[in-house]
Design a protein around this motif. Structure first.
Motif, mmCIF file in Angstrom:
data_model
loop_
_atom_site.group_PDB
_atom_site.id
_atom_site.type_symbol
_atom_site.label_atom_id
_atom_site.label_comp_id
_atom_site.label_asym_id
_atom_site.label_seq_id
_atom_site.Cartn_x
_atom_site.Cartn_y
_atom_site.Cartn_z
ATOM 1 N N ASN A 20 56.745 30.228 22.485
ATOM 2 C CA ASN A 20 57.040 28.862 22.079
ATOM 3 C C ASN A 20 56.708 27.847 23.270
ATOM 4 O OD1 ASN A 20 57.435 29.390 19.548
ATOM 5 N ND2 ASN A 20 59.534 30.285 20.017
ATOM 6 N N ASP A 21 56.136 28.171 24.266
ATOM 7 C CA ASP A 21 55.641 27.411 25.341
ATOM 8 C C ASP A 21 55.327 25.996 25.056
ATOM 9 O OD1 ASP A 21 56.405 29.122 27.362
ATOM 10 O OD2 ASP A 21 54.383 29.305 27.952
ATOM 11 N N SER A 22 54.766 25.661 23.743
ATOM 12 C CA SER A 22 54.294 24.685 23.552
ATOM 13 C C SER A 22 54.988 23.476 22.873
ATOM 14 C CB SER A 22 52.946 24.781 22.896
ATOM 15 O OG SER A 22 53.216 25.342 21.523
ATOM 16 N N PHE A 23 56.304 23.850 22.781
ATOM 17 C CA PHE A 23 57.302 23.083 21.929
ATOM 18 C C PHE A 23 57.353 21.519 22.340
ATOM 19 C CE2 PHE A 23 61.364 21.769 20.256
ATOM 20 C CZ PHE A 23 61.165 21.905 18.963
ATOM 21 N N HIS A 24 57.204 21.573 23.532
ATOM 22 C CA HIS A 24 57.287 20.218 24.258
ATOM 23 C C HIS A 24 56.150 19.471 24.900
ATOM 24 C CE1 HIS A 24 61.540 19.688 23.338
ATOM 25 N NE2 HIS A 24 62.017 20.963 23.810
ATOM 26 N N GLY A 25 55.144 20.233 24.533
ATOM 27 C CA GLY A 25 53.647 19.724 24.810
ATOM 28 C C GLY A 25 53.008 20.981 25.557
ATOM 29 N N GLN A 46 59.925 15.160 33.940
ATOM 30 C CA GLN A 46 61.224 15.326 34.388
ATOM 31 C C GLN A 46 62.018 14.048 34.110
ATOM 32 O OE1 GLN A 46 60.711 16.645 38.514
ATOM 33 N NE2 GLN A 46 62.004 18.288 37.850
ATOM 34 N N SER A 47 61.412 12.819 34.322
ATOM 35 C CA SER A 47 62.176 11.426 34.019
ATOM 36 C C SER A 47 62.253 11.494 32.565
ATOM 37 C CB SER A 47 60.934 10.524 34.315
ATOM 38 O OG SER A 47 59.828 10.520 33.940
ATOM 39 N N LEU A 48 61.412 12.109 31.851
ATOM 40 C CA LEU A 48 61.537 11.992 30.204
ATOM 41 C C LEU A 48 62.443 13.194 29.780
ATOM 42 C CD1 LEU A 48 58.068 10.895 29.163
ATOM 43 C CD2 LEU A 48 60.166 9.584 29.276
ATOM 44 N N SER A 49 63.149 13.621 30.504
ATOM 45 C CA SER A 49 64.004 14.939 30.049
ATOM 46 C C SER A 49 63.240 15.930 29.429
ATOM 47 C CB SER A 49 65.054 14.440 29.432
ATOM 48 O OG SER A 49 66.056 13.626 30.268
ATOM 49 N N LEU A 50 61.858 16.331 29.779
ATOM 50 C CA LEU A 50 61.151 17.446 29.156
ATOM 51 C C LEU A 50 60.931 18.408 30.170
ATOM 52 C CD1 LEU A 50 58.774 15.184 27.046
ATOM 53 C CD2 LEU A 50 60.555 16.558 26.220
ATOM 54 N N PRO A 51 60.661 19.694 29.888
ATOM 55 C CA PRO A 51 60.132 21.016 30.787
ATOM 56 C C PRO A 51 58.905 20.461 31.224
ATOM 57 C CG PRO A 51 60.291 21.568 28.513
ATOM 58 C CD PRO A 51 60.697 20.050 28.410
ATOM 59 N N PHE A 52 58.459 21.113 32.341
ATOM 60 C CA PHE A 52 57.271 21.092 32.999
ATOM 61 C C PHE A 52 56.334 21.437 31.825
ATOM 62 C CE2 PHE A 52 59.275 21.964 37.057
ATOM 63 C CZ PHE A 52 59.364 20.644 37.678
ATOM 64 N N LEU A 53 55.128 21.085 31.722
ATOM 65 C CA LEU A 53 54.050 21.159 30.651
ATOM 66 C C LEU A 53 53.264 22.677 31.195
ATOM 67 C CD1 LEU A 53 52.113 17.863 30.025
ATOM 68 C CD2 LEU A 53 54.142 18.830 28.978
ATOM 69 N N PRO A 54 53.248 23.510 30.120
ATOM 70 C CA PRO A 54 52.481 24.812 30.371
ATOM 71 C C PRO A 54 51.195 24.545 30.513
ATOM 72 C CG PRO A 54 53.414 24.568 28.145
ATOM 73 C CD PRO A 54 53.961 23.451 28.742
ATOM 74 N N ASP A 94 46.468 19.195 36.740
ATOM 75 C CA ASP A 94 46.352 20.357 36.299
ATOM 76 C C ASP A 94 47.357 21.310 36.705
ATOM 77 O OD1 ASP A 94 45.632 23.107 35.704
ATOM 78 O OD2 ASP A 94 43.738 23.056 36.776
ATOM 79 N N THR A 95 48.382 21.793 35.810
ATOM 80 C CA THR A 95 49.499 22.548 36.196
ATOM 81 C C THR A 95 49.093 23.906 36.075
ATOM 82 O OG1 THR A 95 50.126 22.516 33.855
ATOM 83 C CG2 THR A 95 50.994 20.811 35.637
#
Length: 374
Positions: free
Chosen positions: A104-109, A88-96, A43-44
Motif C-alpha cells: 500500500n505504499d502508493s496510498f499517498h502518491g 512534509q509541508s503537506l503532512s504526507l509521507p515521503f513519496l515511494p 528522483d527518490t
C-alpha cells in the motif's frame, strides 16, 4: 536531473549540464496524494541499483543520504529533495519510487521521476547518434508508468469513473525540472539549442496536457535551475564565460530562454484547461536569489562541491562522490552544491521554502494552499 542527467553530462564531458528539507509550516492534508515527475533533482529512488547509475558514480553508497536518512536512499543528495519537503509541508509521507512500490505504499502518491530523464523521447537521441548506454527514460516514459499505475488502481477508462475519480481527487501533480539532460546530450552535435528547446517544451507540454485531460486539477511545474552554477559546469567552461553571479553565462542563458518558452506554454494550457490550477515554480530565480546573498540562507560556499575531489571546485568527473576514495565536507548545510551536479539538502530546502511561501511560484502556491484550506 538524473541517471541520465549525470550520465549524459559526465560521459559527454560537457559543461552543459544541469541540472528539501523540513517545512516550518505545515498544511495538514490539503492534498491526499502527490504524483511527482522529473529527473534526478526529484528522483527518490527509481534508479536504485547495486552500484548506482552508470556514468555518475555510486548514488547507492555513502555519503549519499548521510545528513537526514543516515544511509543512501538513492536520492542524489546528502538528504531530502524539494519533493520531500513538499510532502512534509503537506503532512504526507515521503513519496515511494514507482519502480519499487510495495503493498500500500502508493496510498499517498507515487514518484515517477527518474535520474537521467530527458524531456524529448529517447528515440530522438538514438536517431541522431547522440545516445549513450545510459538510462533511456524520458518524461513520456514516466507518463506511461503513471498510466500503468492507474490501471493497478482500477482506473481503465470511462467505465471505471469511480476508481479514476479516487486516483485524481485531491491529488497534487508535481512536475520537477526536466530538460537539462537534453541539452547535455546535444553538446558538440549539429543540433541547436533552439531545436532542443522547441522539442523539449513541446514534449513536456504534451505530457501535461495528457495529465490534465485525464483529470489532474492541481499542478506545479518547475522551471530549470541555472545549470551554469553547478561545479561540473564551472569546471568545464572557460573562465571568460561568466555572468553577473559568477556562473557559466552560456548555460544560464540557455536555461533562462528555455524557461521563458515553458512559461508561455503553461499559459496556453491554462487557457485550454480553465478548471485546473497550473502553477509555475521559478527554480531559476530561486537559485539566483541564494547565489546573490548566500549568507542570508546559511551558505558559505557557493561553487565548490561538498562531496568530491579536485581543484578549484572539489569536482572531478572521473572521481566522483560515492567512490571509496572520495569524502564529503563536514558541514553540508554550508554548501549549495552536493556532488558537483546535484544540490545539498540545505539548498533544496531553501528552494522549497521560496516555492511554498517565498513568492517564487506563479500564480502563488500559497494562494492554492489557502484556497484548498478553506
Amino acid at each position: 536531473m538524473m541517471v541520465a542527467s549525470c550520465t549524459a553530462i559526465f560521459i559527454l564531458l560537457c559543461s552543459f549540464v544541469l541540472a528539501s528539507p523540513t517545512a516550518t509550516e505545515t498544511h495538514p492534508r490539503l492534498f491526499n496524494k502527490i504524483y511527482a515527475f522529473g529527473d534526478s533533482f526529484t528522483d527518490t529512488g527509481n534508479t536504485r541499483s547495486v552500484s548506482g547509475p552508470a556514468g555518475f558514480g555510486h548514488v547507492s553508497n555513502s555519503p549519499y543520504g548521510s545528513t537526514f536518512f543516515h544511509h543512501s536512499t538513492n536520492r542524489y543528495s546528502d538528504g531530502r529533495l524539494v519533493i520531500d519537503f513538499v510532502a512534509q509541508s503537506l503532512s504526507l509521507p515521503f513519496l515511494p519510487p514507482y519502480k519499487y512500490l510495495k503493498g500500500n505504499d502508493s496510498f499517498h502518491g507515487v514518484n515517477f521521476a527518474v535520474a537521467g530523464s530527458t524531456a524529448i523521447n529517447h528515440g530522438f537521441f538514438v536517431r541522431n547518434n547522440l545516445s549513450l548506454d545510459i538510462t533511456p527514460q524520458s518524461i513520456q516514459t514516466q507518463l506511461l508508468w503513471f498510466n500503468m499505475f492507474l490501471e493497478t488502481q482500477g482506473c481503465r477508462g470511462a467505465e471505471t469513473k469511480t476508481q479514476c475519480k479516487a486516483a485524481f481527487d485531491d491529488a497534487l501533480f508535481w512536475v520537477g525540472e526536466i530538460g537539462v539532460n537534453d541539452y547535455a546530450y546535444a553538446v558538440g552535435s549539429s543540433i541547436t539549442d533552439d531545436t532542443i528547446r522547441k522539442l523539449g517544451v513541446a514534449s513536456v507540454t504534451g505530457v501535461l496536457q495528457s495529465l490534465l485531460k485525464k483529470g489532474a486539477k492541481y499542478m506545479v511545474v518547475q522551471g530549470l535551475p541555472p545549470s551554469g552554477c553547478l561545479a561540473l559546469a564551472m569546471s568545464l567552461a572557460p573562465v571568460t564565460d561568466r555572468d553577473d553571479i559568477g556562473c557559466v553565462r552560456s548555460l544560464n542563458n540557455q536555461t533562462y530562454v528555455h524557461n521563458i518558452a515553458l512559461q508561455a506554454s503553461l499559459q496556453s494550457l491554462r487557457e485550454q484547461f480553465p478548471q485546473a490550477v497550473i502553477i509555475y515554480a521559478d527554480y531559476w530565480n530561486a537559485y539566483r536569489m541564494v547565489m546573490k546573498n548566500p549568507s542570508k540562507y546559511g551558505f558559505r560556499e557557493r561553487f565548490k562541491a561538498c562531496c568530491g575531489v579536485g581543484e578549484p571546485y572539489n569536482f572531478d568527473m572521473f572521481t566522483v562522490c560515492g567512490m571509496p576514495s572520495v569524502s564529503s565536507c563536514k558541514n553540508p548545510p554550508e554548501y549549495i552544491n552536493w556532488d558537483g551536479v546535484h544540490l545539498t539538502e540545505a539548498m533544496y530546502k531553501a528552494v522549497h521554502d521560496m516555492f511554498i511561501k517565498g513568492g517564487l511560484t506563479h500564480p502563488a502556491l500559497s494562494n492554492l494552499l489557502d484556497m484548498k484550506h478553506h
